[in-house]
Write an enzyme that holds these catalytic residues in place. Sequence first.
Site, mmCIF file in Angstrom:
data_model
loop_
_atom_site.group_PDB
_atom_site.id
_atom_site.type_symbol
_atom_site.label_atom_id
_atom_site.label_comp_id
_atom_site.label_asym_id
_atom_site.label_seq_id
_atom_site.Cartn_x
_atom_site.Cartn_y
_atom_site.Cartn_z
ATOM 1 N N SER A 1 0.802 -1.224 0.000
ATOM 2 C CA SER A 1 0.000 0.000 0.000
ATOM 3 C C SER A 1 0.836 1.276 0.000
ATOM 4 C CB SER A 1 -0.927 -0.008 1.219
ATOM 5 O OG SER A 1 -0.163 -0.072 2.409
ATOM 6 N N LYS B 1 7.035 2.159 10.905
ATOM 7 C CA LYS B 1 7.807 0.972 10.491
ATOM 8 C C LYS B 1 9.234 0.969 11.051
ATOM 9 C CE LYS B 1 4.441 -0.323 7.662
ATOM 10 N NZ LYS B 1 4.563 -0.504 6.258
ATOM 11 N N GLU C 1 10.014 -9.935 -4.420
ATOM 12 C CA GLU C 1 10.600 -8.644 -4.032
ATOM 13 C C GLU C 1 12.109 -8.783 -3.808
ATOM 14 O OE1 GLU C 1 6.849 -6.510 -1.770
ATOM 15 O OE2 GLU C 1 8.102 -7.875 -0.635
HETATM 16 C C1 5RP Z 1 4.798 -7.135 0.591
HETATM 17 C C2 5RP Z 1 5.738 -6.266 1.320
HETATM 18 C C3 5RP Z 1 5.337 -4.855 1.523
HETATM 19 O O1 5RP Z 1 6.290 -4.022 0.958
HETATM 20 C C4 5RP Z 1 5.255 -4.607 2.999
HETATM 21 O O2 5RP Z 1 4.342 -5.531 3.554
HETATM 22 C C5 5RP Z 1 4.797 -3.185 3.321
HETATM 23 O O3 5RP Z 1 3.483 -3.031 2.884
HETATM 24 P P1 5RP Z 1 2.665 -1.699 3.116
HETATM 25 O O4 5RP Z 1 3.368 -0.610 2.364
HETATM 26 O O5 5RP Z 1 1.303 -2.025 2.578
HETATM 27 O O6 5RP Z 1 2.622 -1.413 4.592
HETATM 28 O O7 5RP Z 1 6.795 -6.650 1.737
HETATM 29 O O8 5RP Z 1 5.275 -8.457 0.555
#
Ligand code: 5RP
Length: 241
Positions: free
Chosen positions: A43, A138, A120
């Site tokens: 997101s 985060k 990724e």
């Molecule tokens: C998906 C990921 C995303 O980058 C991670 O979960 C962060 O997601 P968001 O920006 O929705 O918080 O690793 O596998």
Amino acid sequence: MNSPALCRIILTIMNIQALKQQAGEYAAAFVQSGMIIGLGSGSTAIFATRRIAQRLRDRDLRDILAVPTSLATEAAAIELGIPLTTLADQPGIDITIDGADEVDPNFNLIKGGGGAHLREKIVAQASERLVIVVDDSKLVDQLGRTWALPVEVIPFGWQSQAAYLESLGATPVLRLQGDQPYQTDQGNIILDCDFGPIPDPAALARKIRSRAGIVEHGLFIGMAKDVVVASKSGLRHLRKP
Ligand code: 5RP
């Protein structure tokens, strides 16, 4: 739940969305014409992807080709008109912009909240520069503080891998979608492994990878070169020395 409490929750979600948008859009400015780019998943990364599409429409950006890190990102990029390529045709990527679930002071990451960490990581490792975009919730002093580590395993004999991860100190939980196991883009499953705070992520990464049946974990060690952090007090662009 009473309505003031509900309003507060909705406002918090809207504020976090706004921070994600700021971080994603800021990082989209790092992309230059002619580059091969990696499009992250989640997101926050989607805001970078949308901004890149806008820059293409505005002709502020030309001749880029993108490698998506998930089927969901691929679908979004197609809808937005971003020209796509593959690692088969373009094995070297100039810049990838992606999100993360946790970022430590050394720019080590936990990823995989969206279940896309295998692709990724493949794209990140093929990239000259990995830019991480996050809101400040985060940032952690130690990985594992707020997020269980996602570990992708093949379905065959997964219980044996769960027991192995338990022997390393984790509490593994099979990720579900509805009442079925969540399925990754590769048709595998995910064990969300709560290790608590992880003192030595690199050592843990080595132990996890030594087991057959474990395809990939969400620890990204020493890969990110930039972290763009959005918070209520503004944007920060952190660079690895
Ligand atoms: C998906 C990921 C995303 O980058 C991670 O979960 C962060 O997601 P968001 O920006 O929705 O918080 O690793 O596998």
